[in-house]
Design an enzyme around this catalytic site. Structure first.
Site, PDB file in Angstrom:
ATOM      1  N   SER A  89      -6.013 -12.500  38.533  1.00  0.00           N
ATOM      2  CA  SER A  89      -6.777 -12.039  38.449  1.00  0.00           C
ATOM      3  C   SER A  89      -7.747 -13.291  38.245  1.00  0.00           C
ATOM      4  CB  SER A  89      -7.638 -11.168  37.401  1.00  0.00           C
ATOM      5  OG  SER A  89      -8.764 -10.922  37.724  1.00  0.00           O
ATOM      6  N   GLU A 125      -8.665  -3.200  45.779  1.00  0.00           N
ATOM      7  CA  GLU A 125      -9.893  -4.017  45.419  1.00  0.00           C
ATOM      8  C   GLU A 125     -11.344  -4.462  45.771  1.00  0.00           C
ATOM      9  OE1 GLU A 125      -7.713  -7.231  43.179  1.00  0.00           O
ATOM     10  OE2 GLU A 125      -6.043  -6.954  45.327  1.00  0.00           O
ATOM     11  N   HIS A 147      -7.453  -3.514  41.774  1.00  0.00           N
ATOM     12  CA  HIS A 147      -7.695  -5.098  41.024  1.00  0.00           C
ATOM     13  C   HIS A 147      -6.717  -4.663  40.150  1.00  0.00           C
ATOM     14  CE1 HIS A 147      -8.255  -8.978  39.897  1.00  0.00           C
ATOM     15  NE2 HIS A 147      -9.019  -8.522  39.149  1.00  0.00           N
TER      16      HIS A 147
END
Length: 297
Positions: A145, A238, A268
């Site tokens: 991330s 995502e 995600h």
């Protein structure tokens, strides 16, 4: 399969999206406690190191680790939450499957420290390793991330400063464009636990008024020539799927060696949910295979 139905699990995750209306300390504690719960029970041996007075690193070791292999790890959390402590399960998995020690960086967080403080910390951690007997060719940066963003920022900075580069890098679901302009932000709104509002909050808190098109804030806008091998993971569910896909394509156009792996239906940050999502452990195993292949060259 996910033990709950995917929508039920996503709803649980959405309930723990950091709330910008809460005190920062409360939001960080809630994030840490919740996300640590869903990782595997693997835990590494840890040793905390002072990189600077205001910057800590944590060595994470497992019996399988080869001493001269180092993963320089940057945690997720949208630049505002997260720490090594709430990624220890993932660090242990990475160490095991890559047969490498993990050096995880507790970089400074926004809003107290805005961009580019986090980039500076990533570079400082790399310089620390290089100056303490860990040669660049035995270091592979890995991030998830926001941590994936810092991996790219680190590479761009090393290239521009003409410093020795690592042989490869790994980005799991990186944030590559703080404009979040991809269509998947809309089309995947029911397929991800992140929300458009959370993305907007990340942009505001992290940048502190700076330009979202800055190449270090949004690496999709960077000149991507001269980077080492990249291994990038994204899930089709995502919100940032289109952004990540665009970055991978641009990196290939720049002449880079890019392994771009698309995971069907994944949302995600799925790689961290080792207790709930079988694809999480599979994705981490793929990272390990890439790292071992790289170090074996």
């Amino acid at each position: 399969m996910i033990r709950e139905t995917p929508q039920e699990f996503l709803d649980i995750l959405k309930s723990y999206v950091p709330d910008p209306q809460k005190p920062v300390g409360v939001a960080r504690q809630e994030f840490s406690e919740f996300f640590a719960e869903f990782q595997t029970d693997e835990r590494p041996a840890v040793e905390q190191i002072a990189i600077r007075d205001d910057l800590q690193g944590v060595w994470c070791s497992v019996p399988e680790a080869v001493p001269d292999r180092t993963l320089l790890f940057f945690h997720g959390g949208g630049f505002t939450v997260g720490s090594t402590a709430d990624h220890l399960g993932l660090c242990a998995e990475l160490a095991r499957v890559a047969q490498s020690r993990v050096f995880s960086v507790d970089y400074r967080l926004a809003p107290e420290h805005t961009f580019p403080a986090q980039v500076e910390d990533a570079v400082a951690a790399y310089r620390y390793l290089a100056s303490h007997g860990y040669p660049p060719h035995r270091i592979i940066p890995v991030g998830i991330s926001a941590g994936g963003t810092l991996v790219l920022d680190l590479l761009l900075t090393l290239r521009d400063q003409h410093l020795l580069m690592p042989p490869a890098a790994v980005c799991m679901s990186p944030i590559v464009d703080l404009a979040f302009g991809g269509e998947s932000v809309t089309t995947n709104r029911d397929n991800d636990w992140l929300t458009a509002a959370r993305l907007a909050a990340i942009r505001t808190l992290y940048l502190g008024g700076r330009d979202p098109d800055d190449p270090l804030a949004s690496p999709v806008h960077a000149n991507l020539y001269g980077l080492p091998r990249l291994y990038i993971q994204t899930g089709t569910g995502e919100l940032m799927y289109d952004d990540i896909s665009a970055f991978a394509k641009k990196a290939k156009w720049a002449g880079g060696q890019v392994s771009f792996e698309i995971w069907e239906g994944m949302f995600h940050f799925w790689q961290i949910f080792g207790k709930q999502v079988p694809e999480a452990r599979a994705a981490v195993a793929h990272v390990g295979a890439f790292v071992q292949e790289t170090f074996g060259r």
